[in-house]
Motif scaffolding. Structure first.
Motif, PDB file in Angstrom:
ATOM      1  N   THR A 184       0.671  -1.290  -0.053  1.00  0.00           N
ATOM      2  CA  THR A 184       0.044  -0.155   0.111  1.00  0.00           C
ATOM      3  C   THR A 184       0.864   1.381  -0.058  1.00  0.00           C
ATOM      4  O   THR A 184       2.244   1.299  -0.057  1.00  0.00           O
ATOM      5  CB  THR A 184      -0.783   0.011   1.154  1.00  0.00           C
ATOM      6  N   HIS A 185       0.274   2.276   0.022  1.00  0.00           N
ATOM      7  CA  HIS A 185       0.951   3.506  -0.052  1.00  0.00           C
ATOM      8  C   HIS A 185       0.984   4.192   1.379  1.00  0.00           C
ATOM      9  O   HIS A 185       1.875   5.287   1.658  1.00  0.00           O
ATOM     10  CB  HIS A 185      -0.016   4.793  -0.790  1.00  0.00           C
ATOM     11  N   SER A 186       0.418   3.719   2.317  1.00  0.00           N
ATOM     12  CA  SER A 186       0.548   4.283   3.535  1.00  0.00           C
ATOM     13  C   SER A 186       0.063   3.563   4.596  1.00  0.00           C
ATOM     14  O   SER A 186      -0.795   2.291   4.364  1.00  0.00           O
ATOM     15  CB  SER A 186      -0.555   5.548   3.740  1.00  0.00           C
ATOM     16  N   VAL A 187       0.645   3.739   6.012  1.00  0.00           N
ATOM     17  CA  VAL A 187       0.350   2.841   7.080  1.00  0.00           C
ATOM     18  C   VAL A 187      -1.221   2.722   7.343  1.00  0.00           C
ATOM     19  O   VAL A 187      -1.754   1.473   7.786  1.00  0.00           O
ATOM     20  CB  VAL A 187       0.884   3.324   8.170  1.00  0.00           C
ATOM     21  N   GLY A 188      -2.046   3.615   7.153  1.00  0.00           N
ATOM     22  CA  GLY A 188      -3.669   3.613   7.282  1.00  0.00           C
ATOM     23  C   GLY A 188      -4.072   2.764   6.406  1.00  0.00           C
ATOM     24  O   GLY A 188      -5.107   2.013   6.589  1.00  0.00           O
ATOM     25  N   ASP A 189      -3.495   2.759   5.313  1.00  0.00           N
ATOM     26  CA  ASP A 189      -4.044   1.838   4.047  1.00  0.00           C
ATOM     27  C   ASP A 189      -3.914   0.462   4.517  1.00  0.00           C
ATOM     28  O   ASP A 189      -4.654  -0.489   4.308  1.00  0.00           O
ATOM     29  CB  ASP A 189      -3.347   2.091   2.615  1.00  0.00           C
ATOM     30  N   CYS A 190      -2.949   0.161   5.111  1.00  0.00           N
ATOM     31  CA  CYS A 190      -2.360  -1.188   5.690  1.00  0.00           C
ATOM     32  C   CYS A 190      -3.581  -1.919   6.559  1.00  0.00           C
ATOM     33  O   CYS A 190      -4.057  -2.892   6.154  1.00  0.00           O
ATOM     34  CB  CYS A 190      -1.055  -1.509   6.375  1.00  0.00           C
ATOM     35  N   TYR A 191      -4.092  -1.130   7.425  1.00  0.00           N
ATOM     36  CA  TYR A 191      -5.061  -1.461   8.417  1.00  0.00           C
ATOM     37  C   TYR A 191      -6.495  -1.601   7.906  1.00  0.00           C
ATOM     38  O   TYR A 191      -7.297  -2.217   8.120  1.00  0.00           O
ATOM     39  CB  TYR A 191      -4.941  -0.726   9.568  1.00  0.00           C
ATOM     40  N   THR A 192      -6.618  -0.782   6.689  1.00  0.00           N
ATOM     41  CA  THR A 192      -7.574  -0.528   5.962  1.00  0.00           C
ATOM     42  C   THR A 192      -7.836  -1.866   5.121  1.00  0.00           C
ATOM     43  O   THR A 192      -8.975  -2.516   5.228  1.00  0.00           O
ATOM     44  CB  THR A 192      -7.993   0.562   4.939  1.00  0.00           C
ATOM     45  N   ALA A 193      -6.873  -2.187   4.394  1.00  0.00           N
ATOM     46  CA  ALA A 193      -6.879  -3.520   3.654  1.00  0.00           C
ATOM     47  C   ALA A 193      -7.114  -4.526   4.528  1.00  0.00           C
ATOM     48  O   ALA A 193      -7.721  -5.380   4.105  1.00  0.00           O
ATOM     49  CB  ALA A 193      -5.311  -3.343   2.953  1.00  0.00           C
ATOM     50  N   LEU A 194      -6.404  -4.599   5.934  1.00  0.00           N
ATOM     51  CA  LEU A 194      -6.587  -5.969   6.778  1.00  0.00           C
ATOM     52  C   LEU A 194      -7.835  -5.981   7.329  1.00  0.00           C
ATOM     53  O   LEU A 194      -8.556  -7.207   7.076  1.00  0.00           O
ATOM     54  CB  LEU A 194      -5.785  -5.264   8.043  1.00  0.00           C
ATOM     55  N   GLY A 195      -8.841  -4.784   7.532  1.00  0.00           N
ATOM     56  CA  GLY A 195      -9.897  -4.956   7.808  1.00  0.00           C
ATOM     57  C   GLY A 195     -10.874  -5.493   6.539  1.00  0.00           C
ATOM     58  O   GLY A 195     -11.856  -6.345   6.678  1.00  0.00           O
ATOM     59  N   ALA A 196     -10.577  -5.236   5.286  1.00  0.00           N
ATOM     60  CA  ALA A 196     -11.384  -5.599   4.038  1.00  0.00           C
ATOM     61  C   ALA A 196     -11.033  -6.951   3.770  1.00  0.00           C
ATOM     62  O   ALA A 196     -11.953  -8.220   3.553  1.00  0.00           O
ATOM     63  CB  ALA A 196     -10.713  -4.856   2.945  1.00  0.00           C
ATOM     64  N   VAL A 197      -9.929  -7.347   4.167  1.00  0.00           N
ATOM     65  CA  VAL A 197      -9.538  -8.884   3.847  1.00  0.00           C
ATOM     66  C   VAL A 197     -10.337  -9.690   4.976  1.00  0.00           C
ATOM     67  O   VAL A 197     -10.741 -10.780   4.562  1.00  0.00           O
ATOM     68  CB  VAL A 197      -8.153  -9.137   3.688  1.00  0.00           C
ATOM     69  N   HIS A 198     -10.286  -9.367   6.138  1.00  0.00           N
ATOM     70  CA  HIS A 198     -10.933  -9.949   7.254  1.00  0.00           C
ATOM     71  C   HIS A 198     -12.375 -10.010   7.076  1.00  0.00           C
ATOM     72  O   HIS A 198     -13.192 -10.999   7.693  1.00  0.00           O
ATOM     73  CB  HIS A 198     -10.803  -9.518   8.767  1.00  0.00           C
TER      74      HIS A 198
ATOM     75  N   THR B  16      -3.450 -15.118   8.146  1.00  0.00           N
ATOM     76  CA  THR B  16      -3.800 -16.214   7.505  1.00  0.00           C
ATOM     77  C   THR B  16      -5.253 -16.298   7.425  1.00  0.00           C
ATOM     78  O   THR B  16      -6.136 -16.248   8.593  1.00  0.00           O
ATOM     79  CB  THR B  16      -3.356 -17.448   8.140  1.00  0.00           C
ATOM     80  N   VAL B  17      -5.940 -16.378   6.361  1.00  0.00           N
ATOM     81  CA  VAL B  17      -7.347 -16.492   6.150  1.00  0.00           C
ATOM     82  C   VAL B  17      -7.816 -17.806   5.261  1.00  0.00           C
ATOM     83  O   VAL B  17      -7.060 -18.361   4.642  1.00  0.00           O
ATOM     84  CB  VAL B  17      -7.857 -15.224   5.386  1.00  0.00           C
ATOM     85  N   SER B  18      -9.080 -18.208   5.363  1.00  0.00           N
ATOM     86  CA  SER B  18      -9.494 -19.167   4.477  1.00  0.00           C
ATOM     87  C   SER B  18     -10.189 -18.712   3.311  1.00  0.00           C
ATOM     88  O   SER B  18     -11.327 -18.057   3.343  1.00  0.00           O
ATOM     89  CB  SER B  18     -10.785 -19.789   5.416  1.00  0.00           C
ATOM     90  N   GLY B  19      -9.345 -18.672   2.310  1.00  0.00           N
ATOM     91  CA  GLY B  19      -9.653 -18.137   1.081  1.00  0.00           C
ATOM     92  C   GLY B  19     -10.615 -18.984   0.301  1.00  0.00           C
ATOM     93  O   GLY B  19     -11.324 -19.470   0.491  1.00  0.00           O
ATOM     94  N   ARG B  20     -10.447 -18.978  -1.299  1.00  0.00           N
ATOM     95  CA  ARG B  20     -11.261 -19.351  -2.064  1.00  0.00           C
ATOM     96  C   ARG B  20     -11.086 -20.955  -2.106  1.00  0.00           C
ATOM     97  O   ARG B  20     -10.138 -21.458  -1.665  1.00  0.00           O
ATOM     98  CB  ARG B  20     -10.596 -18.989  -3.573  1.00  0.00           C
ATOM     99  N   ASP B  21     -12.373 -21.655  -2.071  1.00  0.00           N
ATOM    100  CA  ASP B  21     -12.485 -22.896  -1.801  1.00  0.00           C
ATOM    101  C   ASP B  21     -11.921 -23.433  -0.345  1.00  0.00           C
ATOM    102  O   ASP B  21     -11.525 -24.482  -0.164  1.00  0.00           O
ATOM    103  CB  ASP B  21     -11.742 -23.782  -2.885  1.00  0.00           C
ATOM    104  N   GLY B  22     -11.988 -22.687   0.363  1.00  0.00           N
ATOM    105  CA  GLY B  22     -11.676 -23.096   1.880  1.00  0.00           C
ATOM    106  C   GLY B  22      -9.949 -23.096   2.237  1.00  0.00           C
ATOM    107  O   GLY B  22      -9.633 -23.309   3.110  1.00  0.00           O
TER     108      GLY B  22
END
Length: 716
Positions: free
Chosen positions: A267-281, A309-315
């Motif tokens: 990402t471009h900033s630390v704030g975007d890192c945590y926003t991306a984390l929330g979106a992934v979760h 670590t997340v359960s992604g596509r097809d588990g």
């Protein structure tokens, strides 16, 4: 071979101010110096330093490092000299080339010298200028890429050295991509079957599921776009060695591993890192216990990133790393970021750590240690991942994975570690061997007078804790040895009418080439020297006058049942004495060996009854010159040994030797040789010792009881 124009163009692409002329001059000089030299592959040798220079240019390093790479073998392998390199290319380059040359000399002499001693020198050289290490790592990487041309035995030696030293060093310096490639290249040499098996399984998985990486990458990009986060997304399969190591650690097969794919969000900033984390979760379910925030708690090598670590596509479970561009630069190049360029200017990466700090700290912390211990501790420092725990005041303590409360205590201060008696983790009392986890709060319980225990060494994982524990144990052991040695010296010298004065002990130290009297006592207490040897050192004339009684094995006891002319001697396995039933075993050329009737060694002669001779002791007053051994387990406390020696003397028995067979913090076990008349006399001695409150156990000691592997019986 890579032309010089390609190299200078690459350097100018990130550093327009580069001195291309000086790089070209170094290129021409090195090519001239290496003219006629060939590598094992048959290629011109100069192709190697050019390849090393290209590797470093890809890391966007400064001119001095690039020129050093071109010249790094000239002083070692050609007619070039330090003075000539300094004259042509400057003192800075000459010093760097000389540093790399010294590292190469250490490497080449590793067959003749201890690896540990060389590694200490390697770290000392690197601490002066880590760019020496950057060149050496690039040198090793190119050599590993072309290692197939070497003989197999040399391949394996280089690969093992790479796995043990250079790969973890690259990781500790933050150059993760290089560590992974070095490990995989070493893995290819050391275990090619396992590596090929993992690659085949990847190929099978691709045929069955298609290009999973591309699909998951697209999924992540879609989620980030919906969250309004601008970012780059990359996906990859983990390296074969990384997969194999996880299989070994978790004892699981390939098909059961959950994180064979890794994805990075830049990402471009630390704030975007945590926003991306929330979106992934929000899109995928997070796997419990697999989240690490190295942005708020960076690793000591400067690494910053969010791991989940997340359960992604097809588990399928996938690992996702989220970081900014600057963090990514440090994660990829590590300490190289200190000399790298961006947009034509030296770039001061705010997340890069001082590369000198760790190298200097590690060499200072373990200064004075034995080479083998130094290598062990530095390897521990290099190989470990980290956890972050908190003191009761909220201060963060960084520890390697697997660390215990004892490691935590020593990380705060050696004094706190030495006096640790317990620990509370998150308010609950836990055993000292408990492995700490990220985010836990640790309280150390201390007690004055507490000292490190030998068992602690197996509980800790940090080099700092291991070094402190060993140092304390050595100091305490020496104090105990000196105390016990003083008792042994007193007993030995009193038996010849002398006293163990400080002056006498200092004289013994001088004659033995030791520094002080305590060194003599420590050797006595450690069973490295006997009381007889001390007497022989100070008063050799007393031994010549036979002032010390001889062991009964040198004299034949008076027995009945021998034929005229037969000579008998006691068996050393049981040392029979008057008052116990005995039997003789005839041995051709050696007379008769006398055994106690219950001696375990007699079982070897059950099928040879013709060799058995019925014997008995003669009646009458026996002399007190029969040596027997007794084993005593006593409390480790001052004065106990002295009392035991006094008790033996009061029973009119002489001590001829004392050997300590086991030392524990609370109890010592020792074997004492004493001279007695007969079984009745021995019984009195054992009873007197057993009555002492600090004696846990006392019994007769026979060699056959102690030797697990019995020596072959004498045959006639």
């Amino acid at each position: 071979m890579i032309p010089v124009e390609t190299l200078t163009a690459l350097v100018r692409s990130y550093n327009p101010q580069s001195d291309a002329g000086l790089i070209e001059a170094a290129y021409d000089y090195a090519r001239k110096m290496h003219a006629g030299q060939r590598r094992q592959s048959g290629e011109p040798y100069f192709s190697h330093p050019v390849a090393v220079a290209m590797l470093l240019a890809e890391q966007k390093l400064d001119d001095a490092t690039i020129i050093t790479a071109l010249l790094h073998d000239t002083i070692e392998d050609t007619l070039s000299t330090y003075s000539e390199v300094a004259l042509r290319f400057g003192e800075e380059v000459a010093q760097l080339v000389d540093g790399v040359t010294k590292l190469t000399n250490l490497e080449l002499s590793s067959v003749e010298n201890e690896q540990a001693e060389n590694f200490r020198k390697l770290l000392m050289a690197m601490s002066k200028d880590p760019r020496v290490l950057l060149v050496k790592l690039a040198d090793r990487l190119h050599n590993m890429r072309t290692i197939r041309h070497l003989p197999l035995e040399k391949q394996q030696r280089k690969a093992r050295e790479t796995m043990d030293i250079y790969a973890p060093l690259a990781g500790r310096m933050g150059m993760q991509w290089m560590r992974e490639e070095l490990e995989d290249l070493g893995f290819r040499v050391l275990n090619p079957e396992a590596r090929n098996s993992i690659i085949r399984r990847f190929l099978t998985l691709r045929r069955e599921t298609g290009d999973v990486i591309a699909k998951i990458t697209d999924d992540i990009r879609t989620v980030l776009t919906q969250a309004g986060v601008e970012a780059e997304v990359f996906g990859r399969e983990k390296k074969p060695y990384s997969i194999w190591r996880k299989m070994e650690e978790k004892k699981e097969g390939f098909h059961r591993l959950s994180d064979i794919y890794g994805f990075r969000i830049i990402t471009h900033s630390v704030g975007d890192c945590y926003t991306a984390l929330g979106a992934v979760h929000q899109r995928w379910r997070a796997v419990p216990g697999r989240f690490k925030d190295y942005i708020s708690q960076p690793k000591s090598n400067g690494y910053r990133s969010i791991h989940t670590t997340v359960s992604g596509r097809d588990g399928k479970r996938v690992e996702v790393q989220i970081r900014t561009q600057e963090m990514h630069a440090v994660a990829e190049t590590g300490v190289a970021a200190h000399w790298s360029y961006r947009d034509g200017e030296r770039f001061e990466n705010p997340f890069a750590v001082d590369p000198f700090r760790w190298l200097r700290a590690i060499t200072e912390r373990f200064e004075g240690q034995e080479d083998e211990e130094f290598l062990e501790h530095v390897k521990l420092e290099m190989f470990t991942d980290q956890v972050f725990c908190f003191t009761p005041k909220g201060e963060v303590v960084k520890l390697p994975r697997g660390a215990t409360p004892i490691d935590f205590a020593y990380a705060i201060h050696t004094r706190i570690g030495d006096s640790c008696v317990g620990a509370k983790v998150d308010g609950q009392r836990v055993p000292l061997w408990t492995k700490l986890r990220n985010g836990q709060s640790v309280t150390i319980i201390r007690a004055e007078g507490q000292r490190p225990q030998p068992s602690w060494e197996d509980m800790v994982v940090t080099g700092r804790a291991k070094a402190a524990i060993r140092r304390s144990l050595r100091s305490e052991q020496r104090a105990t040895q000196v105390r016990l040695g003083r008792e042994i010296a007193r007993v030995a010298l009193e038996r010849v009418g002398k006293k163990a004065t400080d002056k006498a002990l200092e004289a013994a130290a001088r004659r033995l080439g030791l520094e002080e009297a305590d060194d003599v006592l420590a050797r006595l207490g450690a069973a490295e020297m006997t009381g007889k040897e001390l007497v022989a050192t100070l008063y050799p004339e007393l031994l010549r006058d036979a002032a010390l009684p001889r062991a009964s094995s040198d004299t034949a006891p008076v027995v009945i049942g021998l034929n005229t002319g037969q000579v008998a001697r006691p068996a050393p396995c049981c040392n029979p004495i008057p008052g116990e039933r005995i039997v003789g075993i005839a041995v051709r050329g050696k007379g008769v060996v006398i055994h106690a009737i219950d001696c375990a060694e007699l079982g070897a002669y059950e099928d040879e009854p013709d060799r058995w001779i019925d014997l008995r002791w003669s009646e009458g007053q026996a002399r007190a010159d029969h040596v027997v051994r007794i084993e005593v387990t006593m409390a480790n406390d001052s004065g106990v040994l002295g009392r035991i020696c006094t008790l033996i003397g009061e029973q009119r028995a002489n001590i001829t030797d004392i050997v300590f067979t086991d030392r524990k913090p609370d109890f010592f076990r020792m074997v004492i040789d004493i001279e007695v008349r007969d079984m009745e006399h021995l019984t009195h001695v054992l009873t007197a010792i057993d009555a002492d409150s600090d004696v846990a156990q006392v019994a007769r000691f026979r060699q056959a009881q102690a030797v697990a592997k019995r020596t072959e019986p004498e045959r006639g």
